[in-house]
Design a protein around this motif. Structure first.
Motif, mmCIF file in Angstrom:
data_model
loop_
_atom_site.group_PDB
_atom_site.id
_atom_site.type_symbol
_atom_site.label_atom_id
_atom_site.label_comp_id
_atom_site.label_asym_id
_atom_site.label_seq_id
_atom_site.Cartn_x
_atom_site.Cartn_y
_atom_site.Cartn_z
ATOM 1 N N GLU A 126 -24.810 19.328 -74.559
ATOM 2 C CA GLU A 126 -23.768 19.236 -73.534
ATOM 3 C C GLU A 126 -23.369 20.574 -72.937
ATOM 4 O O GLU A 126 -23.106 20.670 -71.761
ATOM 5 C CB GLU A 126 -22.470 18.671 -74.168
ATOM 6 N N GLY B 57 -14.738 16.029 -72.726
ATOM 7 C CA GLY B 57 -13.467 16.243 -73.406
ATOM 8 C C GLY B 57 -12.536 17.168 -72.643
ATOM 9 O O GLY B 57 -11.328 17.166 -72.838
ATOM 10 N N SER B 58 -13.100 17.960 -71.744
ATOM 11 C CA SER B 58 -12.322 18.929 -70.979
ATOM 12 C C SER B 58 -11.938 18.393 -69.603
ATOM 13 O O SER B 58 -11.502 19.161 -68.751
ATOM 14 C CB SER B 58 -13.157 20.193 -70.803
ATOM 15 N N GLU C 110 -26.590 25.776 -64.077
ATOM 16 C CA GLU C 110 -25.650 26.768 -64.623
ATOM 17 C C GLU C 110 -25.315 27.887 -63.637
ATOM 18 O O GLU C 110 -25.185 29.053 -64.011
ATOM 19 C CB GLU C 110 -26.206 27.343 -65.944
ATOM 20 N N ARG D 189 -17.573 30.421 -60.606
ATOM 21 C CA ARG D 189 -16.672 30.024 -61.690
ATOM 22 C C ARG D 189 -15.834 28.842 -61.231
ATOM 23 O O ARG D 189 -15.331 28.834 -60.101
ATOM 24 C CB ARG D 189 -15.756 31.201 -62.051
HETATM 25 C C1 LIG Z 1 -11.942 21.569 -75.297
HETATM 26 C C2 LIG Z 1 -13.246 21.481 -74.560
HETATM 27 C C3 LIG Z 1 -13.937 20.280 -74.539
HETATM 28 C C4 LIG Z 1 -15.147 20.182 -73.861
HETATM 29 N N1 LIG Z 1 -15.797 18.988 -73.874
HETATM 30 C C5 LIG Z 1 -16.984 18.881 -73.245
HETATM 31 C C6 LIG Z 1 -17.689 17.644 -73.269
HETATM 32 O O1 LIG Z 1 -17.230 16.659 -73.841
HETATM 33 N N2 LIG Z 1 -18.878 17.588 -72.640
HETATM 34 C C7 LIG Z 1 -19.403 18.672 -71.984
HETATM 35 O O2 LIG Z 1 -20.487 18.542 -71.424
HETATM 36 N N3 LIG Z 1 -18.750 19.853 -71.945
HETATM 37 C C8 LIG Z 1 -17.559 19.992 -72.552
HETATM 38 N N4 LIG Z 1 -16.898 21.191 -72.512
HETATM 39 C C9 LIG Z 1 -17.501 22.351 -71.803
HETATM 40 C C10 LIG Z 1 -17.040 22.549 -70.343
HETATM 41 O O3 LIG Z 1 -15.776 21.996 -70.147
HETATM 42 C C11 LIG Z 1 -18.021 21.966 -69.368
HETATM 43 O O4 LIG Z 1 -19.215 22.714 -69.409
HETATM 44 C C12 LIG Z 1 -17.524 21.923 -67.906
HETATM 45 O O5 LIG Z 1 -18.491 21.279 -67.132
HETATM 46 C C13 LIG Z 1 -17.234 23.301 -67.313
HETATM 47 O O6 LIG Z 1 -16.511 23.154 -66.119
HETATM 48 P P1 LIG Z 1 -15.699 24.383 -65.490
HETATM 49 O O7 LIG Z 1 -15.120 23.952 -64.213
HETATM 50 O O8 LIG Z 1 -14.771 24.911 -66.482
HETATM 51 O O9 LIG Z 1 -16.875 25.416 -65.227
HETATM 52 P P2 LIG Z 1 -16.964 26.964 -65.602
HETATM 53 O O10 LIG Z 1 -16.871 27.123 -67.080
HETATM 54 O O11 LIG Z 1 -16.075 27.734 -64.766
HETATM 55 O O12 LIG Z 1 -18.455 27.254 -65.166
HETATM 56 C C14 LIG Z 1 -19.524 26.681 -65.860
HETATM 57 C C15 LIG Z 1 -20.833 27.018 -65.111
HETATM 58 O O13 LIG Z 1 -20.856 26.340 -63.878
HETATM 59 C C16 LIG Z 1 -21.101 27.239 -62.834
HETATM 60 N N5 LIG Z 1 -20.407 26.709 -61.670
HETATM 61 C C17 LIG Z 1 -19.098 26.350 -61.576
HETATM 62 N N6 LIG Z 1 -18.852 25.833 -60.369
HETATM 63 C C18 LIG Z 1 -20.004 25.864 -59.680
HETATM 64 C C19 LIG Z 1 -20.389 25.477 -58.358
HETATM 65 N N7 LIG Z 1 -19.531 24.917 -57.512
HETATM 66 N N8 LIG Z 1 -21.674 25.682 -57.984
HETATM 67 C C20 LIG Z 1 -22.562 26.223 -58.829
HETATM 68 N N9 LIG Z 1 -22.276 26.595 -60.081
HETATM 69 C C21 LIG Z 1 -20.996 26.417 -60.504
HETATM 70 C C22 LIG Z 1 -20.645 28.583 -63.334
HETATM 71 O O14 LIG Z 1 -21.350 29.628 -62.727
HETATM 72 C C23 LIG Z 1 -21.009 28.473 -64.801
HETATM 73 O O15 LIG Z 1 -22.359 28.807 -64.964
HETATM 74 C C24 LIG Z 1 -15.677 21.316 -73.184
HETATM 75 C C25 LIG Z 1 -14.963 22.500 -73.183
HETATM 76 C C26 LIG Z 1 -13.772 22.608 -73.870
HETATM 77 C C27 LIG Z 1 -13.059 23.910 -73.855
#
Ligand SMILES: Cc1cc2nc3c(=O)[nH]c(=O)nc-3n(C[C@H](O)[C@H](O)[C@H](O)COP(=O)(O)OP(=O)(O)OC[C@H]3O[C@@H](n4cnc5c(N)ncnc54)[C@H](O)[C@@H]3O)c2cc1C
Lengths: 463, 378
Positions: A420, A138-139, A204, A74
């Motif tokens: 995405e 966006g995040s 993922e 995570r």
């Molecule tokens: C308001 C909003 C806007 C968003 N905009 C976009 C956008 O413009 N484009 C886009 O693509 N996404 C967007 N997202 C989705 C999200 O932010 C992305 O998918 C982002 O990459 C997730 O990052 P996280 O650190 O929160 O990962 P998490 O949600 O914590 O994890 C996502 C996945 O990655 C895995 N993971 C995390 N870290 C590692 C690691 N070090 N090694 C292996 N696996 C790992 C986890 O197991 C999980 O499967 C948005 C989300 C929100 C809420």
């Protein structure tokens, strides 16, 4: 594949021993707080750990294989597909303590970061050295780079600069079985072996845990131009997008808001958008000043030539800010109408956008739902955004049917179920619709080869 | 035995809806002072709101730990300005605390100690009531009838009367008329509202209001941001202003004339109550700009995006509070500031202790102290 087990006292003890007692928790509150992401899905783990090194992660994964419990990585938990939700219980591996930015190399144009570095932190740090890290989801103010790589995140700059995958040069990965490997290389060119980096990007959290990432950088463009074009009908806007690309111009960003979104933005922010407009395009060119300006002139002419009701070009930074205000406010505006907002990301070739928008409208009418559409017109990545209330079970049943149809529609238009946000939990059931049983079987074979005991993020991607 | 649940009926429909408005997007994580410090989801706004939702849905029990997570929120509302859905977290958390108290949930130890001090001696420091006015010139210790009341507040009266005296000198130079409640002043009620102690707060508010009415007060001016917030939210029938708003006007009107140069590079610290809650951004800056020799610089995150000093954590865990303020002090040092200027007495005290804890050689001053240096000898 053997069934996973729960954590007994001795396993908990060993986990504490690996990460240190203060970086282990099984308090109900911490488990609850690792049970969700930005979707409506939820499942609690049995323990959370905050490891500080690849070695600790390796030991945790070896223990998981030995004892047979699930491990789910995570980052910041901002995912929109449920990918980080520990559906098989076990341990959640929270990677935010691995947050050092190890190197920025302006000669060889790369940065080395640990996975818990926040995307914005990297972008800000390289900007200070006149460089650009282009992926801008966006995040980005809260997402981790590890999460971005794991989800192959895209952003507004996708059209011209590509997505996260295009900026990952190499990785340090802890494999599901605990071995620590290195993929990729520092030079721009490298063709040795299978392209393990590309395999890992977008996996993922199911094929390995990234502990170090070499990210490509580019020089910062010296100038950018911003434009806004208003259209009375959807087809004209879509033709404009195609015409811009055909004219040999690749804008840095090419965003789109539909009529529902325009009206929500107006209700929320009063930025002065015409409420009757069917579509608004927000366009930006960047690069060498003269080039960006010439491209902007071309775009303005194309918009006028395609029945744009109005075209604005920002004269200065303040005006640029005003132009972007509408796009920045889009999600907020849509989120405030109803308690629950469901953000989808079905994506089609850009020429099929009008069909996609019309189809989504029809689906909204059929199921009597309010769906706003905005997104990245340049790359066909739309965000149909459903405004609903998760406490209303009758309405949620209609939402589910509408979502099924939106994905089927995208696939019928040569598109993909996700541009995405990834497959994770919420789109796993649609994967075979896109690739067929055989396609999914080939993916599963890769998963099985690397994770024979299915301990790393089980239950994701495949149904 | 503490009750194990909190229901939607306890919280009320409006606040319950707020909890459901959270889209769990995580945009609040990086701006939350307690998340920055701990990296724990349960210590960020999204986590807290979700914990509340878990309670409302009976999926969690109201443990001491859960209560503590709710009580570690600073109420700074940096999350609110970054929230796409517009969840008013500060309000939601305050209401949740009040609902817990109404059900008989005990306060965390530190906050219970503060509650009992406020109940006993009407100030959060637990100092003797008599000390509130002991430092005032005798003629100001007892109230008299006047339109304008200068409400000193507990922080200045008990912990920082040096600034209090400076304020009196400045107002004397300006030649304006005002009275003080002096010995009769009591806590404004804000610290009690923050911990969900509604009844005690209401009683204090009522007593202060009765005094204002008795002495014919129409306008309250105070150097404390928490007090202004309390007056505007909970008191009726009085105009209330922060002192910097009055002083900035007096400078514009030429009644106060800063002349002596104060050669310092000053960064202004927007407190959360001053800024996000009250929207008082310009007046303190107008004062600082009016002082010759001051070079005014800004934090990367300022005004509505200004970050919390951690002050509200003092009663919960003073070490945590100064760990947060140490970060703000370090950011100021990185910007090259020599002095941090605050207009909120809580920020002032907490930034000072954070500065000491981090060993940064940076000076923390009240805006009034800097102004007075420029007036001295005039
Ligand atoms: C308001 C909003 C806007 C968003 N905009 C976009 C956008 O413009 N484009 C886009 O693509 N996404 C967007 N997202 C989705 C999200 O932010 C992305 O998918 C982002 O990459 C997730 O990052 P996280 O650190 O929160 O990962 P998490 O949600 O914590 O994890 C996502 C996945 O990655 C895995 N993971 C995390 N870290 C590692 C690691 N070090 N090694 C292996 N696996 C790992 C986890 O197991 C999980 O499967 C948005 C989300 C929100 C809420």
């Amino acid at each position: 594949m053997s069934a996973l087990v729960g954590l007994d006292v001795s396993i908990r003890e060993r986990l504490r021993g690996i990460v240190g007692a203060e970086h282990y928790s099984d308090a109900a509150e911490d488990l609850y707080c690792a049970s969700y992401d930005a979707t409506l899905e939820q499942a609690r783990p049995e323990a959370v750990v905050y490891p500080a090194s690849a070695d600790e992660i390796s030991r945790i994964l070896r223990l998981a294989n030995e004892a047979g419990f699930a491990v789910t990585p995570r980052g910041s938990g901002t995912g929109l597909s449920g990918a980080s939700i520990p559906v098989a219980g076990g341990v959640v591996l929270i990677l935010t303590r691995l947050n050092r930015l190890l190197e920025i190399n302006a000669d060889d144009l790369y940065a080395i970061a640990e996975p818990g570095v926040i995307t914005q932190t990297l972008a800000d740090a390289v900007a200070k050295q006149g460089l650009l890290y282009p992926p801008d989801p966006g995040s980005m103010k809260s997402s981790t780079l590890g999460g971005n790589v794991a989800m192959n995140a895209g952003g507004l700059r996708g059209l011209k600069y590509g997505v996260t995958a295009d900026y990952v040069m190499g990785l340090e990965v802890v494999l599901p079985t605990g071995e620590i490997i290195r993929t990729g290389a520092y030079p721009v060119k490298s063709v040795s072996g299978y392209d393990m980096t590309r395999l890992m990007v977008g996996s993922e959290g199911t094929l390995g845990v990234f502990t170090k990432m070499v990210m490509k950088l580019v020089p910062r463009p010296e100038h950018c131009e911003s434009m806004l074009a208003v259209f009375a009908d959807m087809a004209a806007a879509a033709e404009t997008v195609s015409a811009i690309i055909r004219a040999g111009v690749i804008p840095a960003t090419l965003e789109f808001l539909d009529n529902v979104t325009i009206n929500c933005v107006e209700d929320f922010k009063h930025v002065g958008l015409p409420r009757s407009a069917e579509a608004i395009l927000l366009i930006e060119t960047d690069g060498v000043r003269e080039a960006a300006q010439r491209e902007a002139e071309k775009i303005v002419a194309i918009c006028h030539g395609h029945r744009a009701a109005e075209v604005r070009r920002a004269a200065d930074a303040a005006e640029r800010d005003r132009i972007w205000e509408a796009r920045r406010a889009a999600l907020s505006a849509l989120s405030r109408v109803r308690p629950t907002t469901i953000l989808e990301d079905a994506t089609v070739p850009r020429s099929r956008i009008p069909e996609m928008v019309a189809g989504v409208r029809k689906i909204a009418a059929t199921y009597n739902l309010q769906i706003g559409i905005f997104g990245h017109a340049g790359d066909g990545n739309l965000h149909p955004t459903i405004q609903t209330d998760q406490r209303d079970t009758e309405e949620m049943a209609r939402v589910e049917k509408a979502v099924d149809e939106i994905f089927a529609l995208a696939l019928s238009l040569q598109g993909t179920i996700t541009g995405e946000h990834g497959v994770g939990l919420v789109k796993a059931k649609y994967l075979k619709d896109e690739f067929g049983e055989e396609g999914v079987r080939a993916m599963r074979a890769i998963k099985r080869a690397l994770d024979p005991n299915n301990v790393l993020n089980p239950g994701k991607m495949f149904r | 035995m503490a009750p194990k649940t909190l229901t939607a009926a306890d919280l009320g429909p409006k606040e319950t809806d707020q909890a459901y408005l959270c889209a769990k997007c995580g945009m609040c994580l990086q701006v939350c002072p307690t998340y920055q410090l701990t990296g724990r989801e349960a210590m960020c706004p999204r986590g807290r709101v979700q914990l509340l939702r878990g309670l409302l849905e009976s999926r969690l029990e109201l443990t001491d730990n859960l209560r503590d997570m709710i009580y570690t929120c600073c109420g700074c509302n940096a999350c609110y300005v970054n929230c796409p859905s517009g969840v008013d977290v500060e309000k939601l958390i305050n209401e949740a605390r009040a609902a817990m108290r109404a059900k008989g949930v005990e306060l965390p130890a530190g906050q219970e100690a503060m509650r009992s001090r406020l109940a006993d001696v009407s100030n959060p420091f637990g100092l003797d009531r008599a000390e509130r006015a002991a430092w005032l010139p005798p003629e100001l210790r007892k109230p008299r009838t006047a339109e304008t009341c200068l409400f000193m507040g507990c922080s200045i009266s008990f912990a920082n009367n040096k600034t209090g005296k400076t304020i009196l000198r400045i107002l004397e130079k300006a030649g304006v008329d005002f009275m003080l409640l002096g010995e009769e002043e009591e806590c404004c009620g804000d610290p009690l509202v923050r911990i969900g102690e509604t009844q005690l707060a209401e009683a204090m508010i009522e007593r202060n209001q009765a005094r204002f009415r008795r002495y014919g007060v129409r306008r309250i001016v105070t150097p404390c941001a928490g007090c202004v917030k309390s007056f505007r939210r909970h008191y009726g029938g009085f105009e209330s202003r922060h002192l910097v708003e009055w002083i900035a006007d007096l400078i514009d009107e030429g009644q106060i004339k800063p002349r002596k140069p104060v050669g310092r590079k000053v960064i202004y610290f927007d407190g959360c109550d001053m800024g996000r809650q009250l929207g008082i951004y310009e007046p303190p800056r107008r004062i600082l700009r009016a002082i010759p020799g001051i070079e005014l610089i800004e934090y990367d995150k300022s005004r509505e995006f200004g970050q919390c000093c951690g002050g509200p954590l003092i009663s919960y865990d003073p070490e945590m509070a100064s760990a947060v303020s140490a970060q703000r002090v370090a950011e100021a040092a990185e910007k090259g500031a020599e002095t941090i200027a605050a207009a909120c007495p809580t920020c002032f005290l907490n930034l000072r202790s954070g500065g000491q804890a981090s060993g940064q050689r940076i000076d923390v001053q009240d805006v009034m102290a800097l102004l007075y240096r420029s007036l001295k000898g005039d």
